[in-house]
Design a protein around this motif. Structure first.
Motif, PDB file in Angstrom:
ATOM      1  N   GLN A  45       2.576   2.814   3.393  1.00 32.74           N
ATOM      2  CA  GLN A  45       3.048   2.471   2.051  1.00 32.74           C
ATOM      3  C   GLN A  45       3.375   3.761   1.298  1.00 32.74           C
ATOM      4  O   GLN A  45       2.522   4.644   1.159  1.00 32.74           O
ATOM      5  N   GLU A  59       0.483   6.155   2.527  1.00 31.90           N
ATOM      6  CA  GLU A  59      -0.859   5.778   2.967  1.00 31.90           C
ATOM      7  C   GLU A  59      -0.723   4.958   4.239  1.00 31.90           C
ATOM      8  O   GLU A  59       0.037   3.990   4.279  1.00 31.90           O
ATOM      9  N   ARG A  63      -2.554  -2.631  10.800  1.00 33.51           N
ATOM     10  CA  ARG A  63      -2.134  -4.027  10.951  1.00 33.51           C
ATOM     11  C   ARG A  63      -2.529  -4.526  12.332  1.00 33.51           C
ATOM     12  O   ARG A  63      -2.386  -3.802  13.306  1.00 33.51           O
ATOM     13  N   ASN A 117      -7.203   6.154   5.547  1.00 30.72           N
ATOM     14  CA  ASN A 117      -8.499   5.623   5.091  1.00 30.72           C
ATOM     15  C   ASN A 117      -9.598   5.918   6.099  1.00 30.72           C
ATOM     16  O   ASN A 117      -9.415   5.744   7.301  1.00 30.72           O
ATOM     17  N   ASP A 179     -10.823   6.795  -3.155  1.00 29.50           N
ATOM     18  CA  ASP A 179     -10.118   5.499  -3.168  1.00 29.50           C
ATOM     19  C   ASP A 179     -10.847   4.506  -4.080  1.00 29.50           C
ATOM     20  O   ASP A 179     -12.052   4.654  -4.319  1.00 29.50           O
ATOM     21  N   ASP A 180     -10.125   3.511  -4.560  1.00 30.02           N
ATOM     22  CA  ASP A 180     -10.711   2.415  -5.354  1.00 30.02           C
ATOM     23  C   ASP A 180     -11.548   2.960  -6.509  1.00 30.02           C
ATOM     24  O   ASP A 180     -12.618   2.415  -6.819  1.00 30.02           O
ATOM     25  N   ARG A 203      -6.585  -0.872  -7.957  1.00 27.48           N
ATOM     26  CA  ARG A 203      -5.512  -1.749  -8.413  1.00 27.48           C
ATOM     27  C   ARG A 203      -5.994  -2.844  -9.360  1.00 27.48           C
ATOM     28  O   ARG A 203      -5.207  -3.400 -10.122  1.00 27.48           O
ATOM     29  N   GLU A 239       2.664  -3.362  -9.614  1.00 23.26           N
ATOM     30  CA  GLU A 239       3.492  -4.514  -9.240  1.00 23.26           C
ATOM     31  C   GLU A 239       4.614  -4.805 -10.220  1.00 23.26           C
ATOM     32  O   GLU A 239       5.554  -5.529  -9.891  1.00 23.26           O
ATOM     33  N   PHE A 258       3.533  -2.631  -4.731  1.00 21.15           N
ATOM     34  CA  PHE A 258       4.605  -3.497  -4.240  1.00 21.15           C
ATOM     35  C   PHE A 258       5.904  -3.319  -5.016  1.00 21.15           C
ATOM     36  O   PHE A 258       6.986  -3.519  -4.485  1.00 21.15           O
TER      37      PHE A 258
END
Ligand code: C2E
Ligand code: MG
Ligand code: MG
Ligand code: MG
Length: 281
Positions: A45, A59, A63, A117, A179-180, A203, A239, A258
């Motif tokens: 991303q 990042e 998947r 990550n 992160d986060d 986010r 977003e 996104f």
């Protein structure tokens, strides 16, 4: 409640429990073979610099398209991989793949960074630093362009091993991103104790910032904090154009979400890098 109803309820709960246990076991079983079966892919991303509207990094996001279970999301399989220890070989696969894919992007773009990550379980692996040194050497990927995304939990637990690993990674020139940010048990003192280079605002704050005054204040505070400490700041989960505008007004340096791009395959990153500026969806 009649006796029969009580029994039904009990049956209902054990049934649900059995189902979730068997799903868990299935995931673990199939995940074990997923690397060898070529079912794991790394998506990327983009992260964009607000000032120049250009891509300054990606990042890596794992998947899994399982032949037995179909598409399984990282939020479901990463915790299982962590509990079973499978995250160590899986994490190595992600790192090797990402370093190889990102090689040409860092060569092409002078500022470009690759973020990967790293879960607390991987962080507790004593061989992490050695593995990274070996892979950086083998691939020729510059350490200063690699960024590890860690969560507050890793630092909160601390301990001599964590401190050693952090110091070693820092000496190697690898960057650390929190992160986060804001979702953990934030004691801000670790920002002073550890060599963190970047904060990623979670986010959940970004998503509510245009409708919730408190979230807006928290995002603004995190941006000021990063500026004050000389850290890079990234807002994740952007977003909407309203969110992007608000972040831009607060002089947030980097955005990801996104609106700018979903996680995509390596080939699509090549194409997006050819465009001079971001294209909002
Ligand atoms: P994360 O590191 O916080 O990654 C960001 C997650 O937010 C990703 O979900 C990404 O697809 C999603 N996201 C990005 N922009 C937006 C947006 O605008 N809106 C919304 N709703 N979501 C957005 P993903 O790929 O499902 O990954 C979930 C989590 O799984 C990651 O959270 C990370 O903690 C973990 N994870 C993913 N790949 C890896 C990996 O290779 N290793 C480890 N250890 N963990 C991974
Ligand atoms: Mg992340
Ligand atoms: Mg995050
Ligand atoms: Mg996360």
């Amino acid at each position: 409640l009649s006796k029969a109803q009580g029994r039904n309820r009990y049956a209902f709960f054990t049934n649900e429990l059995n189902q979730s246990i068997s799903r868990r076991l299935q995931i673990e079983e199939h995940l074990r073979a997923a690397i060898d079966n070529g079912e794991l892919r790394v998506a990327y991303q983009p992260q964009y610099e607000v000032k120049s509207r250009s891509m300054i990094g990606v990042e890596a996001l794992l998947r899994w398209n399982s032949s037995a279970l179909g598409q399984v999301g990282p939020d479901e399989f990463i915790p299982i991989a962590e509990q079973s220890g499978l995250i160590v070989p899986i994490g190595r696969f992600v790192m090797q793949q990402a370093l190889s894919d990102a090689m040409q992007w860092v060569a092409q773009e002078p500022q470009f960074k690759l973020a990967v990550n790293i879960s607390p379980v991987q962080f507790r692996d004593e061989e992490l630093a050695d593995f990274l040194r070996q892979e950086l050497e083998r691939s020729g990927f510059p350490a200063s362009r690699l960024e590890l995304e860690i969560t507050e939990g890793i630092l909160m637990r601390g301990g001599p091993m964590v401190e050693n690993t952090l110091a070693t990674l820092h000496e190697m020139g690898i960057c650390l991103s929190m992160d986060d940010f804001g979702t953990g048990y934030s004691s801000l003192s670790y920002l002073r104790r550890y060599p963190v280079d970047e904060l990623k605002i979670d986010r959940s704050f970004v998503q509510e910032m245009t409708v919730d005054e408190a979230d807006r204040e928290l995002v603004s505070a995190a941006i000021s904090l990063s500026r004050g400490l000389g850290l890079r700041v990234v807002a994740e989960g952007v977003e909407s154009k309203e969110q992007l505008e608000a972040l831009s007004e607060m002089e947030c340096a980097v955005v990801q979400g996104f609106l700018l791009s979903k996680p995509v395959c390596a080939k699509e990153i090549d194409a997006l890098l050819m465009q001079r500026e971001w294209e909002l969806s």
